[in-house]
Design an enzyme around this catalytic site. Structure first.
Site, PDB file in Angstrom:
ATOM      1  N   ASP A  10      30.766  35.172  43.315  1.00  0.00           N
ATOM      2  CA  ASP A  10      30.066  36.185  42.526  1.00  0.00           C
ATOM      3  C   ASP A  10      30.883  37.473  42.620  1.00  0.00           C
ATOM      4  O   ASP A  10      31.784  37.598  43.455  1.00  0.00           O
ATOM      5  CB  ASP A  10      28.645  36.404  43.083  1.00  0.00           C
ATOM      6  CG  ASP A  10      27.906  37.503  42.319  1.00  0.00           C
ATOM      7  OD1 ASP A  10      27.891  37.445  41.071  1.00  0.00           O
ATOM      8  OD2 ASP A  10      27.377  38.441  42.952  1.00  0.00           O
ATOM      9  N   SER A  11      30.526  38.439  41.787  1.00  0.00           N
ATOM     10  CA  SER A  11      31.193  39.739  41.866  1.00  0.00           C
ATOM     11  C   SER A  11      30.863  40.449  43.182  1.00  0.00           C
ATOM     12  O   SER A  11      31.559  41.380  43.569  1.00  0.00           O
ATOM     13  CB  SER A  11      30.737  40.607  40.696  1.00  0.00           C
ATOM     14  OG  SER A  11      29.326  40.688  40.679  1.00  0.00           O
ATOM     15  N   CYS A  73      27.924  34.296  39.225  1.00  0.00           N
ATOM     16  CA  CYS A  73      27.827  35.546  38.461  1.00  0.00           C
ATOM     17  C   CYS A  73      27.582  35.240  36.982  1.00  0.00           C
ATOM     18  O   CYS A  73      28.358  34.500  36.355  1.00  0.00           O
ATOM     19  CB  CYS A  73      29.150  36.299  38.622  1.00  0.00           C
ATOM     20  SG  CYS A  73      29.196  37.840  37.722  1.00  0.00           S
ATOM     21  N   HIS A 186      20.946  39.667  40.108  1.00  0.00           N
ATOM     22  CA  HIS A 186      20.056  40.561  40.850  1.00  0.00           C
ATOM     23  C   HIS A 186      18.588  40.490  40.422  1.00  0.00           C
ATOM     24  O   HIS A 186      17.704  40.901  41.145  1.00  0.00           O
ATOM     25  CB  HIS A 186      20.515  42.019  40.670  1.00  0.00           C
ATOM     26  CG  HIS A 186      21.801  42.339  41.363  1.00  0.00           C
ATOM     27  ND1 HIS A 186      22.978  41.670  41.104  1.00  0.00           N
ATOM     28  CD2 HIS A 186      22.093  43.268  42.306  1.00  0.00           C
ATOM     29  CE1 HIS A 186      23.937  42.179  41.857  1.00  0.00           C
ATOM     30  NE2 HIS A 186      23.432  43.142  42.593  1.00  0.00           N
TER      31      HIS A 186
HETATM   32  N1  DGL Z   1      26.718  39.454  39.334  1.00  0.00           N
HETATM   33  C1  DGL Z   1      26.572  40.170  38.103  1.00  0.00           C
HETATM   34  C2  DGL Z   1      25.890  39.272  37.067  1.00  0.00           C
HETATM   35  O1  DGL Z   1      25.168  38.353  37.399  1.00  0.00           O
HETATM   36  C3  DGL Z   1      25.803  41.462  38.295  1.00  0.00           C
HETATM   37  C4  DGL Z   1      26.550  42.530  39.079  1.00  0.00           C
HETATM   38  C5  DGL Z   1      27.837  42.966  38.405  1.00  0.00           C
HETATM   39  O2  DGL Z   1      27.774  43.639  37.359  1.00  0.00           O
HETATM   40  O3  DGL Z   1      28.886  42.616  38.923  1.00  0.00           O
HETATM   41  O4  DGL Z   1      26.070  39.481  35.896  1.00  0.00           O
END
Ligand code: DGL
Length: 264
Positions: A10-11, A73, A186
């Site tokens: 994930d990010s 992500c 999130h």
């Molecule tokens: N993990 C990102 C998503 O699910 C959210 C956080 C980000 O913008 O990196 O899109």
């Protein structure tokens, strides 16, 4: 191969909502989680950048000998999966297909809402999958960029959340949707507030949907871990390991050890 770990990236910390569901669905699997905390957020970046970051993240996971990669992500799934799924010789899949499929299935009136980051919403990725399953569906989408910082600050209820939920979601009320996809890592943490506001609307958590999909892929490839003991999770990040560990508690509901820092 069977006993190799599942890779998840994930990010940053948000993908822990996906990890949590995969742990629940597949308790015997070992997992390597990578959070790209040096380059978060992904939600407002271009496709080129997200493809580059995601490729580097997967190359790191491959060094850890993962048997499959789950792109936790939503933004990376939306912008890079069509590229990523074709270039590696192990299954690489994301959260969008599973979440969109489930929404198309469960919606009765075929009026479906999607919320996510700006880049996810702009990509129309959820819309395309829903419309491929239900060509007559009406899809309504909205970027909710303030939800990520709210969650990361641990602000999950109260007046501020209510006001922001109202600002972003009031059009969905008028549109008469019966199903809403939480298209961002999130958002499951705001599920209570969102479902309280959109009473009667089914809330689809892409994290939950992808855990079922992960089970299906592992079954199809016949690569269930057969060691018959509880799986272990190793955490890696590209920056700020202490901050990650602190926030992990919010997302996972348990403490984790400080993750190792790697350059990808
Ligand atoms: N993990 C990102 C998503 O699910 C959210 C956080 C980000 O913008 O990196 O899109």
């Amino acid at each position: 191969m069977k006993n190799n770990p599942i890779g998840i990236f994930d990010s940053g910390v948000g993908g822990l909502t996906v990890l949590r569901q995969i742990e629940k669905a597949l308790p015997g699997e070992n997992i390597i989680y990578f959070g790209d905390t040096a380059r978060v957020p992904y939600g407002n970046k271009s496709r080129e950048t997200i493809v580059k970051f995601s490729t580097e993240n997967i190359l790191f996971l491959l060094k850890k000998k993962v048997k499959i990669v789950v792109v936790a992500c939503n933004t990376a799934s939306a912008l890079a999966l069509d590229y990523l799924s074709g270039v590696f010789n192990i299954p690489v899949f994301g959260v969008i297909e599973a979440g969109a499929r489930l929404a198309a299935q469960v919606s009765r009136n075929k009026r479906i809402g999607i919320i996510g980051t700006r880049s996810t919403i702009k990509s129309l990725s959820y819309d395309k999958v829903i419309l491929s399953k239900e060509p007559k569906a009406k899809v309504y989408s909205r970027a909710c960029p303030l939800f990520v910082p709210l969650v990361e600050e641990g602000i999950l209820k109260g007046k501020l959340v209510e006001d922001i939920v109202d600002m972003y979601l009031k059009d969905f009320k008028h549109a008469g949707i019966d199903t809403l996809i939480l298209g961002c890592t999130h958002y499951p943490l705001l599920k209570k507030e969102i479902s309280g506001y959109l009473r009667g609307v089914k809330i689809i958590d892409s994290a939950q949907a992808v855990s079922i999909h992960t089970q299906e892929i592992i079954a199809q490839c016949n690569i269930f871990n057969n060691r018959r003991r509880r799986g272990r999770v190793e955490f890696y990040v590209s920056d700020e390991p202490k901050g990650f560990a602190k926030m992990a508690k919010l997302f996972l509901g348990r403490e984790i050890a400080i993750p190792k820092v790697v350059n990808v």
